[in-house]
Design a protein around this motif. Sequence first.
Motif, PDB file in Angstrom:
ATOM      1  N   TYR A 139       0.832  -1.198   0.000  1.00 39.77           N
ATOM      2  CA  TYR A 139       0.000   0.000   0.000  1.00 39.77           C
ATOM      3  C   TYR A 139       0.868   1.249   0.000  1.00 39.77           C
ATOM      4  N   GLU A 140       0.218   2.394  -0.015  1.00 41.25           N
ATOM      5  CA  GLU A 140       0.948   3.660   0.006  1.00 41.25           C
ATOM      6  C   GLU A 140       1.779   3.767   1.280  1.00 41.25           C
ATOM      7  N   ASP A 141       2.860   4.490   1.167  1.00 42.03           N
ATOM      8  CA  ASP A 141       3.817   4.649   2.284  1.00 42.03           C
ATOM      9  C   ASP A 141       4.411   3.313   2.723  1.00 42.03           C
ATOM     10  N   ASP A 142       4.450   2.351   1.789  1.00 35.11           N
ATOM     11  CA  ASP A 142       5.072   1.049   2.036  1.00 35.11           C
ATOM     12  C   ASP A 142       4.410   0.265   3.167  1.00 35.11           C
TER      13      ASP A 142
END
Length: 231
Positions: A139-142
């Motif tokens: 997902y976003e921001d790892d």
Amino acid sequence: MIKTIVKEHPLKNITLDFDDEITPPPFEQKALQSYYEAHDKTWKIKEHVSKIEAELKAVDDIIEDLSFRRLGIEQELEILEDWLGVTELEDKELFDGEITIDIGTFFAVCDKHNVDIQNLYEKVVGLTEIYNRDIENIYEDDAVIDPEYFNALDEVYPRYEEVSVHTVSLDDDHQAFLEEYGKVEELFFHYTALAREIFDKYKSLVETTQVIYRRVEVIDQLLRDKLKKEE
């Protein structure tokens, strides 16, 4: 009355204090359900990573074994190439007396090496597919679980007077969860780095081995030609 409820979980036990005189409102129930799911999702990632990392390490061992065996093939190959006049053996003076190579055994070893490297290919393809899916699912921001889970409790804290769960115990447990989640996230990215390293080692093994196989094919043909002349 305040009651402490411990929900056992393989990631970590969830320990919360509740006021049994307060009926939990729907938003609290929904928030806690998401909080429990966050534990489930994180544990699932941890189990998955542990399983795949073990498979990667097994592949790494096979690569090391095949690389070592390739060196043995190459050493005998150099002797055969010198004997058949393909190339001249370096440091020939280091060899004392006669050098004996069983041709049948040599080709059997080469064939077994080829079979094993093909079997390894199947394992690497499978692990590569899993790795690619795992990377695509980041997902976003790892984040390795849906970032919405990190906001699940945002409505509970400011409305502490309305909820049955004591927010002090919730915050303590939440911090413990974030610590465990951080460890799992670290494990995940360690696994992906290890996967890339092993895939590179496999690629190098295949490239160097293909060169050896081509040389073996030349020797095989030269030996066949030599036998025909001697008939």
